[in-house]
Design an enzyme around this catalytic site. Structure first.
Site, PDB file in Angstrom:
ATOM      1  N   ASP A  99       0.851  -1.203   0.000  1.00  0.00           N
ATOM      2  CA  ASP A  99       0.000   0.000   0.000  1.00  0.00           C
ATOM      3  C   ASP A  99       0.884   1.250   0.000  1.00  0.00           C
ATOM      4  OD1 ASP A  99      -2.199  -1.589   0.033  1.00  0.00           O
ATOM      5  OD2 ASP A  99      -2.778  -1.169   2.095  1.00  0.00           O
TER       6      ASP A  99
ATOM      7  N   GLU B 159      -9.559  -9.036   0.773  1.00  0.00           N
ATOM      8  CA  GLU B 159      -9.484 -10.494   0.869  1.00  0.00           C
ATOM      9  C   GLU B 159     -10.405 -11.046   1.955  1.00  0.00           C
ATOM     10  OE1 GLU B 159      -4.788 -10.766  -0.472  1.00  0.00           O
ATOM     11  OE2 GLU B 159      -5.302 -10.486   1.646  1.00  0.00           O
TER      12      GLU B 159
ATOM     13  N   HIS C 155       1.688 -17.972   2.946  1.00  0.00           N
ATOM     14  CA  HIS C 155       2.587 -19.096   2.710  1.00  0.00           C
ATOM     15  C   HIS C 155       3.605 -19.318   3.817  1.00  0.00           C
ATOM     16  CE1 HIS C 155       5.813 -16.246   1.662  1.00  0.00           C
ATOM     17  NE2 HIS C 155       4.834 -15.533   1.147  1.00  0.00           N
TER      18      HIS C 155
ATOM     19  N   THR D  97      -3.761 -15.620  -4.436  1.00  0.00           N
ATOM     20  CA  THR D  97      -2.559 -14.812  -4.639  1.00  0.00           C
ATOM     21  C   THR D  97      -1.282 -15.656  -4.520  1.00  0.00           C
ATOM     22  OG1 THR D  97      -2.473 -14.215  -2.294  1.00  0.00           O
ATOM     23  CG2 THR D  97      -3.714 -12.774  -3.745  1.00  0.00           C
TER      24      THR D  97
ATOM     25  N   GLU E  87      -3.351 -14.023  -8.844  1.00  0.00           N
ATOM     26  CA  GLU E  87      -2.514 -12.832  -8.949  1.00  0.00           C
ATOM     27  C   GLU E  87      -1.135 -13.138  -8.386  1.00  0.00           C
ATOM     28  OE1 GLU E  87      -4.325  -9.872  -6.545  1.00  0.00           O
ATOM     29  OE2 GLU E  87      -6.280  -9.996  -7.533  1.00  0.00           O
TER      30      GLU E  87
ATOM     31  N   LEU F  53       3.486  -9.874  -5.099  1.00  0.00           N
ATOM     32  CA  LEU F  53       4.418  -8.758  -5.150  1.00  0.00           C
ATOM     33  C   LEU F  53       4.798  -8.492  -6.594  1.00  0.00           C
ATOM     34  CD1 LEU F  53       6.768  -9.901  -2.215  1.00  0.00           C
ATOM     35  CD2 LEU F  53       4.882  -8.241  -2.089  1.00  0.00           C
TER      36      LEU F  53
END
Length: 615
Positions: free
Chosen positions: A179, A264, A378, A420, A458, A461
């Site tokens: 962000d 999310e 993860h 993601t 997606e 990063l």
């Protein structure tokens, strides 16, 4: 996109690209290559093959001109995509900057964004994704919506022949990884929080997180007579009414419904704004008075009024073994721990189910797909406790699948499961954090496919390197392409995060364009209209190659039908059934549609060096 290999003098063959408007309203990319770099050209329009043994075609302009189809061929013999290979096509979208519409509700740099989108369109992408911020549109007061800036943006996207994935962003921008700007939720909502701070997620120490509303107030009429769910529903209704022309024209194809922090479906368990640093396990976020009361009632109902919310799960930056809940005492494996984790995760799934049901009612009949995003958490995945997943609300253990119940819930709303961290590899992560992004992606995508829903994804990063792109390509088609039809496994779409000057510059953009081509399974549309044929005649020393995205999604197996009403509500037993662990589908070791590896990187650097010398 039309790439032109100019056979002019070497002095005119720089490495710069120039964009201009052609007769057909397309962007013509003038890509100048040295003769030695143009020894192979895939195909001329209408499949006429050319190969350059030593740049002979460039030495003899007539050789290029003679390969140009006749006007009769141009009118009557168009070549379409390879229909069998087209079934392997995965559409690619690019996420726009977070502040493309500013906090003051103005479109930032209209001319600049249009030029960037033209460049992306010329590269062959299928569309864009954009956050439609609640804190911007409804900032002036309850039900006072202003969509003007977003309509201007959508008109630009439409002119660039791209599609739109619109995110209903009911969260704050700011305080999460990546962000770069600050866009709070509506100030009048924050004002209510000044009097009642329990409308926000709260950790065990009483710290409030103002980036989104706690699910504890989903059905509490605290917002000038409306509940949180009603506010979200009213917002989506206004969007549908104000954007009806874009919906009817099928410019907007996806509605991703924001379900929590960063959009999310999760709890805000690892906020940077409160000091969290990777790879901390995060903290449970259920200590506002509304969720505390809900838990107490649930505990009483099962005959354990003495059970309380956890007080031994550590702090944001703890490791699993340093806590009693996840470490030596393994509270998470006791009856009390299991009850809490089941309640905590079920509250999240119920929240997602209720909001998705509202979205389904709002967009019923529109030719759009609904979608929901799930975070790729993860780190500590390879620890027995899966601590960070648990604090985020994903009750996922080695013997319990925490993601397939979410997929089953989304299936009843005909929604896409968007995941993601597709770009990440285990070898790139800190070993001490027991990361497992590759195994996590395989588990989650396999669960979605087993629940017979579409899965999209997606990168977490921004990446500009070939290794990152190759990992995304592997996940997009885990078993490679099928040259005789649809592949065994294929993702519904990929959204690249995100548009920036870095992406569009130099070698980064060159690699990205190759990535787009590989996502499209090397499909190149070979057509030559009369108008373009006349352009060829005016430039007999120029070779035109037409390359663009496939505008008709039905050709690669995606039929955008009117949205149907959600299926009947699932029982708790149905959701618990989906927690049964199943072995993921097998993945190939590497993609068969690579954008290149170390050797390609070496040549990129070599060419860059030669170019700088020539300049």
């Amino acid at each position: 996109m039309m790439s032109i290999l100019n056979s002019a003098s070497p002095a005119e063959m720089g490495l710069k690209c120039k964009f201009f408007r052609g007769e057909l309203g397309w962007d013509l990319t003038v890509v100048n290559h040295r003769v030695q770099e143009a020894r192979q050209v895939e195909r001329l329009s209408y499949g006429k093959a050319l190969s350059f043994s030593s740049g002979s075609a460039f030495k003899n302009p007539k050789a290029v001109a003679s390969a140009v189809p006749t006007e009769s061929e141009a009118k009557t013999s168009p070549r379409a995509y390879d229909e069998k290979m087209l079934a392997n096509y995965v559409p690619i979208y690019v996420m726009l900057p977070l502040d493309v519409v500013t906090v003051d509700n103005t479109l930032k740099d209209e001319d600049g964004i249009e030029q960037q989108l033209k460049k992306l369109s010329a590269a062959g992408i299928d569309g864009i994704m954009v956050d439609v911020w609640w804190g911007i549109v409804e900032s002036k007061g309850p039900k006072q919506y202003d969509w003007t800036a977003y309509r201007s943006l959508f008109q630009i996207v439409q002119r660039c022949n791209l599609k739109i994935q619109a995110i209903m962003s009911f969260h704050q921008c700011g305080g999460n990884v990546g962000d770069a700007v600050n866009i709070p939720i509506p100030q009048w909502v924050l004002g209510i929080g000044e009097k009642d701070p329990d409308i926000f997620y709260t950790n065990k120490n009483g710290n409030r997180n103002r980036e989104c509303l706690t699910i504890g107030v989903s059905n509490q009429p605290l917002f000038y007579g409306r509940t949180a769910v009603q506010m979200y529903s009213d917002y989506m209704k206004s969007f549908r009414e104000s954007m009806s022309d874009f919906l009817e024209s099928e410019l907007i194809i996806d509605i991703e419904v924001g379900l929590g922090p960063a959009g999310e479906l999760r709890y805000p368990s690892y906020p940077e704004s409160q000091g969290w640093v990777f790879p901390g396990i995060g903290e449970f976020q259920c200590y506002d008075k509304y969720l505390k009361a809900d838990f107490k009632e649930a505990a009483i109902n099962v005959g354990h009024p003495e059970w309380e919310l956890p007080d031994n799960a550590g702090s944001y930056n703890a490791t699993p073994e340093s806590t009693e809940f996840f470490g030596p005492n393994r509270t998470y494996l006791t009856n009390r721990g299991k009850f809490f984790l089941t309640w905590y995760s079920n509250k999240l799934i119920t929240h997602g189910d209720q909001i998705m049901d509202e979205a389904n009612k709002v967009f019923l009949g529109c030719r759009v797909k609904l979608a929901a995003k799930v975070a790729g958490i993860h780190w500590w995945y390879k620890d027995d406790s899966h601590a960070t997943e648990l604090t985020s609300g994903y009750y996922n253990l080695n013997d319990r699948d925490g993601y397939r119940p979410i997929a089953r819930m989304l299936s009843r709303h005909h929604a896409i499961f968007n995941f993601t961290c597709l770009e990440m590899r285990d070898s790139e992560q800190t070993a001490a954090a027991k990361c497992g992004p590759e195994e996590l992606v395989q588990q989650v995508l396999s669960g979605g496919w087993r629940e017979k829903i579409e899965v999209a994804g997606e990168n977490a990063l921004s990446r500009y390197d070939r290794a990152g792109y190759n990992q995304i390509l592997l996940n997009a088609r885990p078993n490679g392409v099928n040259r005789d039809g649809p592949p065994k496994l294929k993702m519904y779409g990929i959204t690249y995060l995100r548009l920036s000057d870095n992406l569009l510059n130099g070698n980064n953009f060159k690699i990205f364009k190759t990535f787009v081509k590989k996502m499209h399974a090397d499909q190149v549309k070979k057509t030559l209209t009369k108008s373009l044929y006349k352009s060829l005649l005016r430039c007999p020393n120029t070779l035109f190659l037409v390359q663009d995205h496939c505008a008709d999604s039905r050709k690669y197996g995606q039929c955008l039908d009117p949205l149907e009403r959600s299926n009947p509500k699932l029982s708790i037993e149905d959701l618990l059934e989906a927690t049964e662990p199943m072995k993921p589908f097998p993945w190939d070791k590497e993609t068969d549609m690579s954008v290149g590896g170390a050797l390609a990187d070496f040549f990129d650097k070599f060419i860059e060096k030669i170019t700088s010398i020539l300049k």
